[in-house]
Design a protein around this motif. Structure first.
Motif, PDB file in Angstrom:
ATOM      1  N   ILE A   1     -69.362 -15.082  -5.289  1.00 67.58           N
ATOM      2  CA  ILE A   1     -69.990 -14.514  -5.324  1.00 67.58           C
ATOM      3  C   ILE A   1     -70.158 -12.530  -5.319  1.00 67.58           C
ATOM      4  O   ILE A   1     -71.032 -12.118  -6.441  1.00 67.58           O
ATOM      5  N   ALA A   2     -68.798 -12.641  -4.529  1.00 63.06           N
ATOM      6  CA  ALA A   2     -68.541 -11.525  -4.680  1.00 63.06           C
ATOM      7  C   ALA A   2     -67.384 -10.190  -6.018  1.00 63.06           C
ATOM      8  O   ALA A   2     -67.736  -9.308  -6.948  1.00 63.06           O
ATOM      9  N   ASP A   3     -67.180 -11.411  -6.856  1.00 57.90           N
ATOM     10  CA  ASP A   3     -67.097 -11.591  -8.260  1.00 57.90           C
ATOM     11  C   ASP A   3     -67.793 -10.952  -9.390  1.00 57.90           C
ATOM     12  O   ASP A   3     -67.917 -10.623 -10.463  1.00 57.90           O
TER      13      ASP A   3
ATOM     14  N   SER B   1     -78.732 -10.941  -4.674  1.00 50.79           N
ATOM     15  CA  SER B   1     -77.725 -11.951  -3.609  1.00 50.79           C
ATOM     16  C   SER B   1     -77.924 -12.988  -3.524  1.00 50.79           C
ATOM     17  O   SER B   1     -77.702 -14.237  -3.783  1.00 50.79           O
ATOM     18  N   ILE B   2     -79.664 -13.085  -3.277  1.00 55.57           N
ATOM     19  CA  ILE B   2     -80.551 -13.736  -2.231  1.00 55.57           C
ATOM     20  C   ILE B   2     -79.920 -14.955  -3.432  1.00 55.57           C
ATOM     21  O   ILE B   2     -80.494 -16.393  -3.346  1.00 55.57           O
TER      22      ILE B   2
ATOM     23  N   LEU C   1     -69.928 -10.197   2.364  1.00 56.16           N
ATOM     24  CA  LEU C   1     -69.312  -8.942   2.838  1.00 56.16           C
ATOM     25  C   LEU C   1     -68.568  -8.038   2.149  1.00 56.16           C
ATOM     26  O   LEU C   1     -69.901  -7.123   1.339  1.00 56.16           O
ATOM     27  N   LYS C   2     -68.303  -8.872   0.981  1.00 55.82           N
ATOM     28  CA  LYS C   2     -67.593  -7.474  -0.413  1.00 55.82           C
ATOM     29  C   LYS C   2     -68.731  -7.995  -1.483  1.00 55.82           C
ATOM     30  O   LYS C   2     -69.146  -6.743  -1.967  1.00 55.82           O
TER      31      LYS C   2
ATOM     32  N   SER D   1     -67.152 -21.325   7.038  1.00 50.43           N
ATOM     33  CA  SER D   1     -67.871 -19.781   7.254  1.00 50.43           C
ATOM     34  C   SER D   1     -67.008 -18.651   7.537  1.00 50.43           C
ATOM     35  O   SER D   1     -67.842 -17.840   6.721  1.00 50.43           O
ATOM     36  N   GLU D   2     -65.743 -18.153   7.454  1.00 56.79           N
ATOM     37  CA  GLU D   2     -65.746 -17.564   7.363  1.00 56.79           C
ATOM     38  C   GLU D   2     -64.809 -16.650   6.168  1.00 56.79           C
ATOM     39  O   GLU D   2     -65.417 -15.520   5.595  1.00 56.79           O
TER      40      GLU D   2
END
Length: 211
Positions: free
Chosen positions: A158-160, A66-67, A95-96, A87-88
């Motif tokens: 990034i979640a995908d 992730s980083i 989170l995902k 931002s949201e």
């Protein structure tokens, strides 16, 4: 940039997807942690022995998938934007990403390795627990996708990158055939050039591994 990884590793695949989505090049260093000599050599670079590991052009070592993706997205503006600038939306994507890593990818990997063991050496309690976790995550993921093309809305993120490798192996150990939104999503993922490239590079190793 240099990338230490293994084509079979789901977390490596996650980072590779990000590289290809952004159209970035890197010098590949494939690490086989099952090989004692190769592992000892790699431990000199990364004492924790985890992959993937990115070495930046400034010779900084960045671990954790992730980083690494956050670093790529913030420092290279080419290709896809994997962390939304709102931002949201960015918080939701992060989170995902964490949820899919911890509660989708990790149970899938645990089931893969348990299934490779002889029946009398498998841990049935672990397998039941991981399947229960995956059922919860499949319900959640199906809801996330009910009105969207991708997990965090209408833009690939990034979640995908996190969900794709987990679902690729997940379809074999805990199928999601009764989840229509996930099925349609997985079809879209498989049409993504970045994932096609990652799976194409890993195909010979994947076939041997799944046997």
């Amino acid at each position: 940039m240099k990338l230490y990884y293994n084509p079979l590793s789901t977390y490596s695949q996650k980072v590779l997807i990000a590289f290809y989505e952004k159209g970035l090049s890197f010098e590949p260093f494939i690490v086989d942690l099952r090989n004692k000599a190769a592992k000892q050599s790699y431990l000199k670079i990364n004492p924790l022995g985890k992959i993937p590991l990115l070495i930046t052009e400034q010779n900084r070592a960045i671990p954790e998938s992730s980083i690494i993706i956050e670093y790529l997205d913030m420092n290279y503006l080419t290709g896809a934007t994997l962390l939304p600038r709102d931002s949201e939306m960015s918080r939701q994507a992060r989170l995902k990403d964490r949820m899919y890593d911890l509660y989708l990818n990790n149970p899938v990997v645990n089931l893969l390795f348990e299934n490779m063991k002889p029946k009398d050496r498998q841990d049935p309690c672990l397998m039941v627990r991981e399947r229960e976790t995956l059922n919860i995550m499949y319900d959640r993921l199906n809801d996330d996708l009910s009105n969207h093309s991708w997990t965090n809305g209408e833009e690939f993120s990034i979640a995908d990158c996190a969900a794709a490798p987990a679902l690729f192996y997940g379809q074999r150990v805990h199928p999601f055939s009764k989840y229509p939104a996930i099925k349609a999503y997985f079809s879209r993922l498989m049409g993504r050039t970045s994932l096609q490239k990652v799976l194409g590079e890993a195909e010979p190793l994947v076939k041997n591994f799944l046997k």
